[in-house]
Design an enzyme around this catalytic site. Structure first.
Site, PDB file in Angstrom:
ATOM      1  N   ARG A  34       0.820  -1.207   0.000  1.00  0.00           N
ATOM      2  CA  ARG A  34       0.000   0.000   0.000  1.00  0.00           C
ATOM      3  C   ARG A  34       0.858   1.263   0.000  1.00  0.00           C
ATOM      4  O   ARG A  34       0.352   2.361  -0.192  1.00  0.00           O
ATOM      5  CB  ARG A  34      -0.929   0.005   1.214  1.00  0.00           C
ATOM      6  CG  ARG A  34      -0.215   0.007   2.551  1.00  0.00           C
ATOM      7  CD  ARG A  34      -1.199  -0.100   3.693  1.00  0.00           C
ATOM      8  NE  ARG A  34      -0.520  -0.123   4.983  1.00  0.00           N
ATOM      9  CZ  ARG A  34      -1.144  -0.243   6.144  1.00  0.00           C
ATOM     10  NH1 ARG A  34      -2.457  -0.367   6.172  1.00  0.00           N
ATOM     11  NH2 ARG A  34      -0.468  -0.255   7.277  1.00  0.00           N
ATOM     12  N   LYS A  94       2.626 -14.760  11.746  1.00  0.00           N
ATOM     13  CA  LYS A  94       2.630 -15.528  12.992  1.00  0.00           C
ATOM     14  C   LYS A  94       2.085 -14.676  14.127  1.00  0.00           C
ATOM     15  O   LYS A  94       2.573 -13.568  14.357  1.00  0.00           O
ATOM     16  CB  LYS A  94       4.056 -15.970  13.338  1.00  0.00           C
ATOM     17  CG  LYS A  94       4.743 -16.802  12.264  1.00  0.00           C
ATOM     18  CD  LYS A  94       6.209 -17.030  12.601  1.00  0.00           C
ATOM     19  CE  LYS A  94       6.936 -17.785  11.502  1.00  0.00           C
ATOM     20  NZ  LYS A  94       8.377 -17.942  11.795  1.00  0.00           N
ATOM     21  N   GLY A 122       7.812 -21.661  10.842  1.00  0.00           N
ATOM     22  CA  GLY A 122       9.083 -22.332  11.084  1.00  0.00           C
ATOM     23  C   GLY A 122      10.204 -21.333  11.284  1.00  0.00           C
ATOM     24  O   GLY A 122      10.030 -20.125  11.113  1.00  0.00           O
ATOM     25  N   SER A 124      12.793 -19.066  10.424  1.00  0.00           N
ATOM     26  CA  SER A 124      13.128 -18.504   9.109  1.00  0.00           C
ATOM     27  C   SER A 124      13.277 -16.991   9.175  1.00  0.00           C
ATOM     28  O   SER A 124      12.299 -16.261   8.998  1.00  0.00           O
ATOM     29  CB  SER A 124      12.031 -18.868   8.096  1.00  0.00           C
ATOM     30  OG  SER A 124      10.740 -18.613   8.645  1.00  0.00           O
ATOM     31  N   LYS A 177       6.013 -18.502  20.422  1.00  0.00           N
ATOM     32  CA  LYS A 177       7.461 -18.245  20.452  1.00  0.00           C
ATOM     33  C   LYS A 177       7.733 -16.747  20.416  1.00  0.00           C
ATOM     34  O   LYS A 177       8.751 -16.283  20.937  1.00  0.00           O
ATOM     35  CB  LYS A 177       8.166 -18.978  19.311  1.00  0.00           C
ATOM     36  CG  LYS A 177       7.804 -18.521  17.897  1.00  0.00           C
ATOM     37  CD  LYS A 177       8.643 -17.365  17.389  1.00  0.00           C
ATOM     38  CE  LYS A 177       8.162 -16.892  16.026  1.00  0.00           C
ATOM     39  NZ  LYS A 177       8.926 -15.727  15.538  1.00  0.00           N
ATOM     40  N   ASP A 230      11.337 -22.794  15.914  1.00  0.00           N
ATOM     41  CA  ASP A 230      11.204 -21.341  15.839  1.00  0.00           C
ATOM     42  C   ASP A 230      11.553 -20.678  17.171  1.00  0.00           C
ATOM     43  O   ASP A 230      12.128 -19.582  17.204  1.00  0.00           O
ATOM     44  CB  ASP A 230       9.778 -20.977  15.424  1.00  0.00           C
ATOM     45  CG  ASP A 230       9.721 -19.733  14.547  1.00  0.00           C
ATOM     46  OD1 ASP A 230      10.758 -19.063  14.400  1.00  0.00           O
ATOM     47  OD2 ASP A 230       8.644 -19.434  14.008  1.00  0.00           O
ATOM     48  N   SER A 240      15.959 -11.468  15.685  1.00  0.00           N
ATOM     49  CA  SER A 240      14.582 -11.551  16.173  1.00  0.00           C
ATOM     50  C   SER A 240      14.134 -10.208  16.745  1.00  0.00           C
ATOM     51  O   SER A 240      14.725  -9.689  17.694  1.00  0.00           O
ATOM     52  CB  SER A 240      14.470 -12.626  17.255  1.00  0.00           C
ATOM     53  OG  SER A 240      13.246 -12.499  17.957  1.00  0.00           O
ATOM     54  N   ASN A 242      11.396  -9.723  18.396  1.00  0.00           N
ATOM     55  CA  ASN A 242      10.821  -9.956  19.720  1.00  0.00           C
ATOM     56  C   ASN A 242      11.910 -10.028  20.786  1.00  0.00           C
ATOM     57  O   ASN A 242      11.771  -9.468  21.876  1.00  0.00           O
ATOM     58  CB  ASN A 242       9.995 -11.242  19.703  1.00  0.00           C
ATOM     59  CG  ASN A 242       8.800 -11.136  18.783  1.00  0.00           C
ATOM     60  OD1 ASN A 242       7.830 -10.461  19.084  1.00  0.00           O
ATOM     61  ND2 ASN A 242       8.880 -11.788  17.633  1.00  0.00           N
ATOM     62  N   GLU A 267       5.415  -8.659  16.862  1.00  0.00           N
ATOM     63  CA  GLU A 267       4.202  -9.470  16.994  1.00  0.00           C
ATOM     64  C   GLU A 267       3.987  -9.981  18.420  1.00  0.00           C
ATOM     65  O   GLU A 267       2.856 -10.237  18.831  1.00  0.00           O
ATOM     66  CB  GLU A 267       4.238 -10.653  16.020  1.00  0.00           C
ATOM     67  CG  GLU A 267       3.961 -10.282  14.572  1.00  0.00           C
ATOM     68  CD  GLU A 267       2.501  -9.948  14.291  1.00  0.00           C
ATOM     69  OE1 GLU A 267       1.696  -9.887  15.245  1.00  0.00           O
ATOM     70  OE2 GLU A 267       2.166  -9.740  13.110  1.00  0.00           O
TER      71      GLU A 267
END
Length: 319
Positions: A34, A94, A122, A124, A177, A230, A240, A242, A267
């Site tokens: 967008r 996820k 998974g 990745s 995770k 994961d 990561s 997170n 997330e």
């Protein structure tokens, strides 16, 4: 619009990585964003087309890959419904919706038959996929025909795909995770040591298994790529978001400031809210994930959260 084999909704790092993977497999890909600025990004493949017009996604009867944050799925579902789209859809996001307490497949299945839906999960990191570093993932669908379409579409020398029919189990690990890697990031940020990290990962797996039993997931899925795989990845590497978010929280940053510093959607923040809905619904005791929720949503001091976890009553490891 030129013909294409598959459309991707979402041009973030993961959407771009999946477009790259599909182009290696000689698929002609249309990727939608967008943001007009995203069209300035130059792919190293003539097989990848770009558009800012969402109607282009539905201009051909081609499968769709959704690689957006989970919070965008309701809006995308409305597009699917309004365009009377009935082709296969694979969800490459996820999490758990923070307001609905639903997994991605449960959301999109409100707008298209569930037999059209698959999920990809998974260990990745997008950056490594873009570099053609070996990656293994799971694709799950309840429909073997849809499963075959997507496993054959994605499987390659660098991107190994395993098939599963356990769609909820595949999403469960990918969602939890995110929360648990926030916990590990906080632990490492507080310099609690390797012992604490190992405890968080192993006891975190127990929490995934507890909810998995309630949701009738296959235990093998939980200990596979989309669960244990994961969690190990995102807990131990600073690619990561997170984990990095947890590190910033441990330094004393507020949740908004920590997410802003990461620069992308974290997330684990939203999944913790969605998981809290399920914890209440099923009256579950998931102490690690619950403390992450309290840190994010109630301002609980991370050091106090650690203390609360440590002073709990002694119990058997497995009940």
């Amino acid at each position: 619009m030129s013909s294409f084999d598959v459309a991707i909704v979402g041009s973030g790092s993961w959407g771009k990585a999946l477009a790259h993977t599909l182009s290696i497999n000689k698929k002609k890909v249309l990727i939608y964003s967008r943001n007009p600025e995203d069209k300035k990004y130059k792919f190293n493949s003539k097989n990848i087309l770009q558009t800012n017009d969402k109607t282009d996604i539905f201009s051909h009867d081609s499968p769709i890959v959704i690689a957006t944050p989970v919070k965008s799925l309701v809006d995308i579902g409305e597009l699917v419904k309004n365009n009377n789209y009935h082709e296969p859809i694979i969800l490459a996001c996820k999490g758990i919706d923070s307001k609905l307490g639903l997994f991605p497949s449960q959301i999109i299945s409100q707008y298209t038959p569930s037999e059209n839906v698959a999920v990809l999960s998974g260990p990745s990191f997008a950056a490594e996929v873009m570099q053609n570093k070996p990656t293994a993932v799971t694709i799950a669908s309840e429909n073997d025909s849809v499963l075959k379409i997507f496993t054959e579409m994605f499987h390659s020398k660098y991107f190994r795909v395993y098939a599963s029919n356990d769609m909820i189990g595949c999403q469960l690990g990918g969602a939890m995770k995110n929360i648990l890697s926030v916990a590990v990031g906080i632990s490492d940020g507080l310099d609690l040591g390797a012992n604490a990290k190992a405890a968080l990962i192993s006891r975190g797996m127990v929490e995934i298994k507890i909810l998995g039993e309630i949701l009738k997931c296959d235990e093998k899925t939980i200990y596979g790529l989309s669960g244990l795989g994961d969690l190990v990845l995102t807990s131990n590497d600073n690619l990561s978001r997170n984990r990095r978010f947890g590190l910033e929280i441990a330094k004393g940053l507020s949740v908004p400031d920590a997410e802003k510093k990461i620069g992308n959607v974290v997330e684990g923040i939203y999944a913790s809210e969605g998981l809290n809905i399920l914890i209440k619904k099923y009256a579950l005791n998931l102490p690690i994930c619950s403390k992450v929720f309290d840190i994010i949503n109630k301002g609980l001091n991370p050091e106090k959260a650690v203390s609360d976890l440590l002073i709990r009553e002694q119990k058997k490891e497995f009940v």
